[in-house]
Write a protein that holds these residues in place. Structure first.
Motif, PDB file in Angstrom:
ATOM      1  N   LEU A 272     -27.030  19.010   5.047  1.00 31.31           N
ATOM      2  CA  LEU A 272     -26.322  20.022   4.539  1.00 31.31           C
ATOM      3  C   LEU A 272     -25.837  20.890   5.680  1.00 31.31           C
ATOM      4  O   LEU A 272     -25.031  21.946   5.468  1.00 31.31           O
ATOM      5  CB  LEU A 272     -26.857  21.071   3.473  1.00 31.31           C
ATOM      6  N   ASP A 273     -26.177  20.561   6.965  1.00 28.35           N
ATOM      7  CA  ASP A 273     -25.730  21.434   8.198  1.00 28.35           C
ATOM      8  C   ASP A 273     -24.204  21.244   8.290  1.00 28.35           C
ATOM      9  O   ASP A 273     -23.830  20.009   8.743  1.00 28.35           O
ATOM     10  CB  ASP A 273     -26.544  20.947   9.346  1.00 28.35           C
ATOM     11  N   MET A 274     -23.072  21.963   8.376  1.00 24.50           N
ATOM     12  CA  MET A 274     -22.165  21.849   8.444  1.00 24.50           C
ATOM     13  C   MET A 274     -21.571  21.886   9.998  1.00 24.50           C
ATOM     14  O   MET A 274     -20.551  21.340  10.154  1.00 24.50           O
ATOM     15  CB  MET A 274     -21.423  23.339   7.875  1.00 24.50           C
ATOM     16  N   GLY A 275     -22.598  22.124  10.876  1.00 25.44           N
ATOM     17  CA  GLY A 275     -22.154  21.814  12.317  1.00 25.44           C
ATOM     18  C   GLY A 275     -22.366  20.466  12.499  1.00 25.44           C
ATOM     19  O   GLY A 275     -21.752  20.105  13.677  1.00 25.44           O
ATOM     20  N   GLN A 276     -22.452  19.497  11.731  1.00 26.61           N
ATOM     21  CA  GLN A 276     -22.486  18.053  11.966  1.00 26.61           C
ATOM     22  C   GLN A 276     -21.142  17.612  12.141  1.00 26.61           C
ATOM     23  O   GLN A 276     -20.770  16.393  12.659  1.00 26.61           O
ATOM     24  CB  GLN A 276     -23.209  17.207  10.846  1.00 26.61           C
ATOM     25  N   TYR A 277     -19.967  18.385  11.728  1.00 24.12           N
ATOM     26  CA  TYR A 277     -18.516  18.117  11.938  1.00 24.12           C
ATOM     27  C   TYR A 277     -17.915  18.154  13.191  1.00 24.12           C
ATOM     28  O   TYR A 277     -16.768  18.010  13.176  1.00 24.12           O
ATOM     29  CB  TYR A 277     -17.802  18.603  10.495  1.00 24.12           C
ATOM     30  N   ARG A 278     -18.587  19.259  14.015  1.00 22.53           N
ATOM     31  CA  ARG A 278     -17.827  19.291  15.318  1.00 22.53           C
ATOM     32  C   ARG A 278     -18.900  19.347  16.392  1.00 22.53           C
ATOM     33  O   ARG A 278     -20.051  19.402  16.314  1.00 22.53           O
ATOM     34  CB  ARG A 278     -17.222  20.822  15.152  1.00 22.53           C
ATOM     35  N   MET A 279     -18.416  19.003  17.731  1.00 18.90           N
ATOM     36  CA  MET A 279     -18.997  18.996  18.723  1.00 18.90           C
ATOM     37  C   MET A 279     -19.525  20.603  19.114  1.00 18.90           C
ATOM     38  O   MET A 279     -18.472  21.279  19.318  1.00 18.90           O
ATOM     39  CB  MET A 279     -18.381  18.491  19.969  1.00 18.90           C
ATOM     40  N   ALA A 280     -20.621  20.674  19.427  1.00 22.60           N
ATOM     41  CA  ALA A 280     -21.259  22.099  19.860  1.00 22.60           C
ATOM     42  C   ALA A 280     -20.878  22.057  21.507  1.00 22.60           C
ATOM     43  O   ALA A 280     -20.870  21.125  22.100  1.00 22.60           O
ATOM     44  CB  ALA A 280     -22.698  22.023  19.373  1.00 22.60           C
ATOM     45  N   GLU A 281     -21.221  23.345  21.937  1.00 22.42           N
ATOM     46  CA  GLU A 281     -21.080  23.839  23.339  1.00 22.42           C
ATOM     47  C   GLU A 281     -21.981  22.759  24.077  1.00 22.42           C
ATOM     48  O   GLU A 281     -23.236  23.056  23.460  1.00 22.42           O
ATOM     49  CB  GLU A 281     -21.229  25.223  23.623  1.00 22.42           C
ATOM     50  N   GLY A 282     -21.829  22.367  24.934  1.00 21.32           N
ATOM     51  CA  GLY A 282     -22.500  21.579  25.721  1.00 21.32           C
ATOM     52  C   GLY A 282     -22.897  20.164  25.284  1.00 21.32           C
ATOM     53  O   GLY A 282     -23.665  19.250  25.889  1.00 21.32           O
ATOM     54  N   GLU A 283     -22.474  19.663  24.127  1.00 24.60           N
ATOM     55  CA  GLU A 283     -22.522  18.238  23.653  1.00 24.60           C
ATOM     56  C   GLU A 283     -21.406  17.566  24.370  1.00 24.60           C
ATOM     57  O   GLU A 283     -20.405  17.794  24.576  1.00 24.60           O
ATOM     58  CB  GLU A 283     -22.322  17.977  22.143  1.00 24.60           C
ATOM     59  N   THR A 284     -22.007  16.248  24.603  1.00 22.09           N
ATOM     60  CA  THR A 284     -21.054  15.335  25.206  1.00 22.09           C
ATOM     61  C   THR A 284     -20.820  14.179  24.358  1.00 22.09           C
ATOM     62  O   THR A 284     -21.648  13.729  23.595  1.00 22.09           O
ATOM     63  CB  THR A 284     -21.784  14.804  26.757  1.00 22.09           C
ATOM     64  N   LEU A 285     -19.562  13.277  24.464  1.00 22.75           N
ATOM     65  CA  LEU A 285     -19.419  12.388  23.950  1.00 22.75           C
ATOM     66  C   LEU A 285     -20.208  11.104  24.155  1.00 22.75           C
ATOM     67  O   LEU A 285     -20.857  10.641  23.422  1.00 22.75           O
ATOM     68  CB  LEU A 285     -17.912  11.713  24.493  1.00 22.75           C
ATOM     69  N   PRO A 286     -20.947  10.790  25.545  1.00 23.72           N
ATOM     70  CA  PRO A 286     -21.895  10.018  25.840  1.00 23.72           C
ATOM     71  C   PRO A 286     -23.134  10.197  24.822  1.00 23.72           C
ATOM     72  O   PRO A 286     -23.487   9.094  24.366  1.00 23.72           O
ATOM     73  CB  PRO A 286     -21.921  10.027  27.112  1.00 23.72           C
ATOM     74  N   ALA A 287     -23.571  11.413  24.955  1.00 25.56           N
ATOM     75  CA  ALA A 287     -24.559  11.609  23.881  1.00 25.56           C
ATOM     76  C   ALA A 287     -24.398  11.317  22.535  1.00 25.56           C
ATOM     77  O   ALA A 287     -25.676  10.809  22.061  1.00 25.56           O
ATOM     78  CB  ALA A 287     -25.167  13.203  24.519  1.00 25.56           C
ATOM     79  N   LEU A 288     -23.302  11.641  22.026  1.00 25.03           N
ATOM     80  CA  LEU A 288     -22.983  11.657  20.748  1.00 25.03           C
ATOM     81  C   LEU A 288     -22.961   9.948  20.470  1.00 25.03           C
ATOM     82  O   LEU A 288     -23.596   9.662  19.376  1.00 25.03           O
ATOM     83  CB  LEU A 288     -21.841  12.163  20.043  1.00 25.03           C
ATOM     84  N   LEU A 289     -22.508   9.180  21.371  1.00 28.40           N
ATOM     85  CA  LEU A 289     -22.336   7.919  21.183  1.00 28.40           C
ATOM     86  C   LEU A 289     -23.834   7.074  21.296  1.00 28.40           C
ATOM     87  O   LEU A 289     -23.966   6.381  20.368  1.00 28.40           O
ATOM     88  CB  LEU A 289     -21.417   7.165  22.041  1.00 28.40           C
ATOM     89  N   GLU A 290     -24.582   7.726  21.950  1.00 34.62           N
ATOM     90  CA  GLU A 290     -25.913   7.255  21.926  1.00 34.62           C
ATOM     91  C   GLU A 290     -26.653   7.413  20.727  1.00 34.62           C
ATOM     92  O   GLU A 290     -27.411   6.673  20.209  1.00 34.62           O
ATOM     93  CB  GLU A 290     -26.850   7.566  23.387  1.00 34.62           C
ATOM     94  N   ARG A 291     -26.664   8.529  20.131  1.00 36.99           N
ATOM     95  CA  ARG A 291     -27.145   9.016  19.032  1.00 36.99           C
ATOM     96  C   ARG A 291     -26.638   8.323  18.015  1.00 36.99           C
ATOM     97  O   ARG A 291     -27.457   7.897  16.998  1.00 36.99           O
ATOM     98  CB  ARG A 291     -27.036  10.478  18.720  1.00 36.99           C
ATOM     99  N   TYR A 292     -25.170   7.974  18.006  1.00 37.98           N
ATOM    100  CA  TYR A 292     -24.903   7.080  16.989  1.00 37.98           C
ATOM    101  C   TYR A 292     -25.116   5.720  17.147  1.00 37.98           C
ATOM    102  O   TYR A 292     -25.801   4.986  16.188  1.00 37.98           O
ATOM    103  CB  TYR A 292     -23.057   7.035  17.000  1.00 37.98           C
ATOM    104  N   ALA A 293     -25.463   5.010  18.052  1.00 40.37           N
ATOM    105  CA  ALA A 293     -26.020   3.661  18.383  1.00 40.37           C
ATOM    106  C   ALA A 293     -27.447   3.741  17.839  1.00 40.37           C
ATOM    107  O   ALA A 293     -27.800   2.642  17.197  1.00 40.37           O
ATOM    108  CB  ALA A 293     -25.815   3.203  19.766  1.00 40.37           C
ATOM    109  N   ALA A 294     -28.185   4.864  18.228  1.00 37.54           N
ATOM    110  CA  ALA A 294     -29.557   4.809  17.842  1.00 37.54           C
ATOM    111  C   ALA A 294     -29.777   4.870  16.165  1.00 37.54           C
ATOM    112  O   ALA A 294     -30.505   4.146  15.640  1.00 37.54           O
ATOM    113  CB  ALA A 294     -30.368   6.031  18.351  1.00 37.54           C
TER     114      ALA A 294
END
Length: 166
Positions: free
Chosen positions: A74-96
């Motif tokens: 239910l975390d609404m923060g899941q819909y936006r990149m937070a300060e310090g998050e990177t696209l490569p890190a998000l893509l790795e999380r998605y791949a995992a």
């Protein structure tokens, strides 16, 4: 464990939708991934983050089947990149998350197995059960819907989309 043709087909359909989404984030900087390009709050990085979290949560629901609300569902923060998050890190999380989902589906004895859903603010008053199949179909629909959103956000960003690269 032998994978059924149905598992193979549904897993392939989900993989195809993931690939369409990934086309929309090719070649982006972190700043571009975090940029709003429409009146919506959606960003490309936020969409990737949401879909990663969605696969993590729904895979946990599907495999545990205990009706417990997974952390972050239910975390609404899941819909936006937070300060310090990177696209490569998000893509790795998605791949995992995708690998974990694929492994979980392959390991299920039957897509018809019933799973108790967690109680959420939008839940019906009585406990609700879905089949593992319905959860997988939900992930396919959710990914396809957001891949379409991502295509619009990317096109508004720089004119590129899943069929016209810039």
């Amino acid at each position: 464990m032998t994978t059924s043709p149905e598992k193979t087909d549904l897993s392939q359909a989900l993989a195809e939708q993931r690939e369409l989404l990934l086309i929309t984030v090719r070649g982006l900087t972190d700043a571009q991934a975090a940029q709003r390009t429409t009146v919506s709050e959606l960003t490309l990085g936020g969409i990737v983050k949401h879909l990663a979290q969605g696969e993590e949560v729904w895979t946990q629901i599907m495999t545990k089947g205990d009706g417990e609300l997974p952390d972050g569902m239910l975390d609404m923060g899941q819909y936006r990149m937070a300060e310090g998050e990177t696209l490569p890190a998000l893509l790795e999380r998605y791949a995992a998350a995708a690998r974990a989902t694929d492994e979980a589906v392959a390991g299920l004895p039957d897509l018809g197995q019933r799973v108790l859903l967690p109680t959420t603010p939008w839940s019906p008053p009585e406990p609700e059960h879905w089949s593992a199949r319905r959860i997988l179909l939900h992930l396919i629909r959710e990914t396809a819907q957001h891949a379409g959103h991502a295509d619009i956000v990317r096109e508004a960003l720089d004119g590129a989309n899943t069929t016209a690269r810039r």
